[in-house]
Design an enzyme around this catalytic site. Structure first.
Site, mmCIF file in Angstrom:
data_model
loop_
_atom_site.group_PDB
_atom_site.id
_atom_site.type_symbol
_atom_site.label_atom_id
_atom_site.label_comp_id
_atom_site.label_asym_id
_atom_site.label_seq_id
_atom_site.Cartn_x
_atom_site.Cartn_y
_atom_site.Cartn_z
ATOM 1 N N LYS A 1 0.837 -1.196 0.000
ATOM 2 C CA LYS A 1 0.000 0.000 0.000
ATOM 3 C C LYS A 1 0.880 1.256 0.000
ATOM 4 O O LYS A 1 2.086 1.183 0.255
ATOM 5 C CB LYS A 1 -0.923 -0.040 1.220
ATOM 6 C CG LYS A 1 -1.968 -1.180 1.161
ATOM 7 C CD LYS A 1 -2.824 -1.180 2.417
ATOM 8 C CE LYS A 1 -3.962 -2.186 2.331
ATOM 9 N NZ LYS A 1 -4.787 -2.162 3.573
ATOM 10 N N TYR B 1 -12.157 -2.817 -3.532
ATOM 11 C CA TYR B 1 -12.697 -2.753 -2.175
ATOM 12 C C TYR B 1 -14.232 -2.711 -2.165
ATOM 13 O O TYR B 1 -14.830 -2.203 -1.214
ATOM 14 C CB TYR B 1 -12.122 -1.532 -1.443
ATOM 15 C CG TYR B 1 -10.704 -1.753 -0.929
ATOM 16 C CD1 TYR B 1 -10.393 -2.832 -0.105
ATOM 17 C CD2 TYR B 1 -9.678 -0.864 -1.255
ATOM 18 C CE1 TYR B 1 -9.105 -3.037 0.372
ATOM 19 C CE2 TYR B 1 -8.379 -1.061 -0.768
ATOM 20 C CZ TYR B 1 -8.108 -2.150 0.046
ATOM 21 O OH TYR B 1 -6.831 -2.349 0.530
ATOM 22 N N PHE C 1 -15.351 4.006 6.707
ATOM 23 C CA PHE C 1 -13.953 4.224 6.320
ATOM 24 C C PHE C 1 -13.727 4.108 4.819
ATOM 25 O O PHE C 1 -12.602 4.273 4.351
ATOM 26 C CB PHE C 1 -13.045 3.231 7.069
ATOM 27 C CG PHE C 1 -13.350 1.764 6.804
ATOM 28 C CD1 PHE C 1 -12.807 1.102 5.699
ATOM 29 C CD2 PHE C 1 -14.179 1.046 7.658
ATOM 30 C CE1 PHE C 1 -13.082 -0.237 5.457
ATOM 31 C CE2 PHE C 1 -14.463 -0.305 7.424
ATOM 32 C CZ PHE C 1 -13.905 -0.944 6.317
ATOM 33 N N ARG D 1 -1.730 -14.365 4.570
ATOM 34 C CA ARG D 1 -2.471 -13.654 5.632
ATOM 35 C C ARG D 1 -1.780 -13.836 6.979
ATOM 36 O O ARG D 1 -1.733 -12.900 7.783
ATOM 37 C CB ARG D 1 -3.921 -14.165 5.723
ATOM 38 C CG ARG D 1 -4.769 -13.904 4.481
ATOM 39 C CD ARG D 1 -5.346 -12.526 4.386
ATOM 40 N NE ARG D 1 -6.331 -12.214 5.391
ATOM 41 C CZ ARG D 1 -7.059 -11.087 5.380
ATOM 42 N NH1 ARG D 1 -6.915 -10.191 4.398
ATOM 43 N NH2 ARG D 1 -7.922 -10.855 6.321
ATOM 44 N N THR E 1 -5.641 -7.345 10.691
ATOM 45 C CA THR E 1 -5.958 -6.074 10.038
ATOM 46 C C THR E 1 -5.536 -4.869 10.892
ATOM 47 O O THR E 1 -5.039 -3.876 10.375
ATOM 48 C CB THR E 1 -7.481 -5.999 9.770
ATOM 49 O OG1 THR E 1 -7.851 -7.166 9.037
ATOM 50 C CG2 THR E 1 -7.854 -4.763 8.984
ATOM 51 N N ARG F 1 2.370 -6.536 9.647
ATOM 52 C CA ARG F 1 1.626 -5.439 10.288
ATOM 53 C C ARG F 1 2.041 -5.279 11.750
ATOM 54 O O ARG F 1 2.069 -4.157 12.280
ATOM 55 C CB ARG F 1 0.121 -5.684 10.153
ATOM 56 C CG ARG F 1 -0.379 -5.426 8.717
ATOM 57 C CD ARG F 1 -1.721 -6.063 8.499
ATOM 58 N NE ARG F 1 -2.388 -5.620 7.273
ATOM 59 C CZ ARG F 1 -3.527 -6.150 6.840
ATOM 60 N NH1 ARG F 1 -4.115 -7.119 7.523
ATOM 61 N NH2 ARG F 1 -4.084 -5.711 5.726
ATOM 62 N N ASN G 1 -2.001 0.218 7.251
ATOM 63 C CA ASN G 1 -1.513 -1.122 7.617
ATOM 64 C C ASN G 1 -0.665 -1.792 6.534
ATOM 65 O O ASN G 1 -0.535 -3.011 6.484
ATOM 66 C CB ASN G 1 -2.667 -2.019 8.109
ATOM 67 C CG ASN G 1 -3.737 -2.229 7.074
ATOM 68 O OD1 ASN G 1 -3.620 -1.772 5.937
ATOM 69 N ND2 ASN G 1 -4.785 -2.929 7.448
ATOM 70 N N HIS H 1 -1.795 -5.418 1.645
ATOM 71 C CA HIS H 1 -3.071 -6.098 1.387
ATOM 72 C C HIS H 1 -2.785 -7.528 0.969
ATOM 73 O O HIS H 1 -1.836 -7.780 0.245
ATOM 74 C CB HIS H 1 -3.846 -5.398 0.244
ATOM 75 C CG HIS H 1 -4.983 -6.246 -0.276
ATOM 76 N ND1 HIS H 1 -6.222 -6.251 0.328
ATOM 77 C CD2 HIS H 1 -5.043 -7.156 -1.291
ATOM 78 C CE1 HIS H 1 -7.004 -7.123 -0.332
ATOM 79 N NE2 HIS H 1 -6.320 -7.677 -1.304
ATOM 80 N N GLU I 1 -9.400 -10.517 -7.507
ATOM 81 C CA GLU I 1 -8.452 -9.399 -7.349
ATOM 82 C C GLU I 1 -7.289 -9.502 -8.334
ATOM 83 O O GLU I 1 -6.813 -8.488 -8.845
ATOM 84 C CB GLU I 1 -7.934 -9.370 -5.905
ATOM 85 C CG GLU I 1 -9.040 -9.046 -4.905
ATOM 86 C CD GLU I 1 -8.601 -9.190 -3.450
ATOM 87 O OE1 GLU I 1 -7.441 -9.563 -3.196
ATOM 88 O OE2 GLU I 1 -9.439 -8.926 -2.560
HETATM 89 P P1 IDP Z 1 -7.829 -6.816 5.485
HETATM 90 O O1 IDP Z 1 -7.004 -5.814 4.727
HETATM 91 O O2 IDP Z 1 -7.077 -7.357 6.679
HETATM 92 O O3 IDP Z 1 -8.407 -7.892 4.617
HETATM 93 P P2 IDP Z 1 -10.499 -5.647 5.552
HETATM 94 O O4 IDP Z 1 -11.475 -5.813 6.672
HETATM 95 O O5 IDP Z 1 -10.773 -6.363 4.275
HETATM 96 O O6 IDP Z 1 -9.053 -6.015 6.130
HETATM 97 O O7 IDP Z 1 -10.390 -4.094 5.271
HETATM 98 C C1 IDP Z 1 -9.696 -3.636 4.129
HETATM 99 C C2 IDP Z 1 -8.849 -2.469 4.512
HETATM 100 O O8 IDP Z 1 -9.676 -1.387 4.882
HETATM 101 C C3 IDP Z 1 -7.940 -2.690 5.733
HETATM 102 O O9 IDP Z 1 -6.723 -3.341 5.411
HETATM 103 C C4 IDP Z 1 -7.716 -1.274 6.195
HETATM 104 O O10 IDP Z 1 -6.713 -0.618 5.379
HETATM 105 C C5 IDP Z 1 -9.059 -0.615 5.890
HETATM 106 N N1 IDP Z 1 -9.931 -0.626 7.053
HETATM 107 C C6 IDP Z 1 -10.672 -1.642 7.520
HETATM 108 N N2 IDP Z 1 -11.371 -1.281 8.620
HETATM 109 C C7 IDP Z 1 -11.044 0.011 8.833
HETATM 110 C C8 IDP Z 1 -11.424 0.977 9.833
HETATM 111 O O11 IDP Z 1 -12.206 0.698 10.724
HETATM 112 N N3 IDP Z 1 -10.865 2.208 9.714
HETATM 113 C C9 IDP Z 1 -9.997 2.555 8.728
HETATM 114 N N4 IDP Z 1 -9.615 1.681 7.769
HETATM 115 C C10 IDP Z 1 -10.119 0.436 7.839
HETATM 116 MG MG MG Z 2 -9.833 -7.802 3.124
#
Ligand code: IDP
Ligand code: MG
Length: 152
Positions: free
Chosen positions: A9, A49, A57, A85, A91, A102, A112, A115, A126
């Site tokens: 990212k 996304y 968010f 993962r 996350t 992370r 974070n 991805h 994807e």
């Molecule tokens: P992942 O990346 O671990 O699969 P997801 O739940 O799919 O997590 O969320 C995608 C991305 O969205 C996260 O990696 C993070 O960058 C962002 N994200 C998820 N939840 C939040 C939040 O509550 N606040 C801000 N960004 C968030």
């Molecule tokens: Mg995800």
């Protein structure tokens, strides 16, 4: 062989840790099948996304992922999605285990650094977004594969 999509990212790019992150997947034993540097468009970000449309968010997430060039990589191997993962960590970086990407490089959920696809089906979808018809993906073997994959 299962494949997964990894993105470095914009924060990973800006902080100069992109190859350090990629090397963790490589060292785990995953085999690189594709690699690109690209700027994500608004459309691509919204498609990638899509599951998060409507969440509070979402807009911040799209502006984050489109804010600088990123690296997209396809890695393959045994249970590549799960392997990637677990290497990435949870996350929310403050809750990610130390030793994960992370857990070692992040503090905030909206920064974070990496991805990774969350299922083989997501990975296929994807990879299609980032690598189109797949003509730039490589199906190859490494001399060391039999020391990483028991049945190769
Ligand atoms: P992942 O990346 O671990 O699969 P997801 O739940 O799919 O997590 O969320 C995608 C991305 O969205 C996260 O990696 C993070 O960058 C962002 N994200 C998820 N939840 C939040 C939040 O509550 N606040 C801000 N960004 C968030
Ligand atoms: Mg995800």
């Amino acid at each position: 062989m299962e494949r997964t999509l990894i993105l470095i990212k914009p924060d990973g790019m800006q902080r100069g840790i992109s190859f350090e992150i990629l090397s963790r997947f490589e060292r785990r034993g995953l085999r690189l099948a594709g690699l690109r540097l690209l700027q994500v468009s608004q459309d691509m970000a919204e498609t990638h996304y899509g599951e998060h449309i409507g969440k509070p968010f979402f807009e911040g997430l799209v502006s984050y992922i489109t804010s600088s060039p990123i690296i997209a990589a396809v890695f393959e191997g045994t249970d590549a999605v799960t392997a990637a993962r677990t290497t990435m960590g949870g996350t929310k970086p403050t809750e990610a285990n130390p030793g994960t990407i992370r857990g070692d490089f992040g503090l905030e959920i909206g920064r974070n650094v990496v991805h990774g696809s969350d299922s083989p089906e997501s990975a296929e979808r994807e990879i299609g977004i980032f690598f189109g018809d797949g003509s730039s993906l490589y199906d190859w073997g490494r001399d060391v594969d039999s020391w990483i994959f028991e049945d190769e």
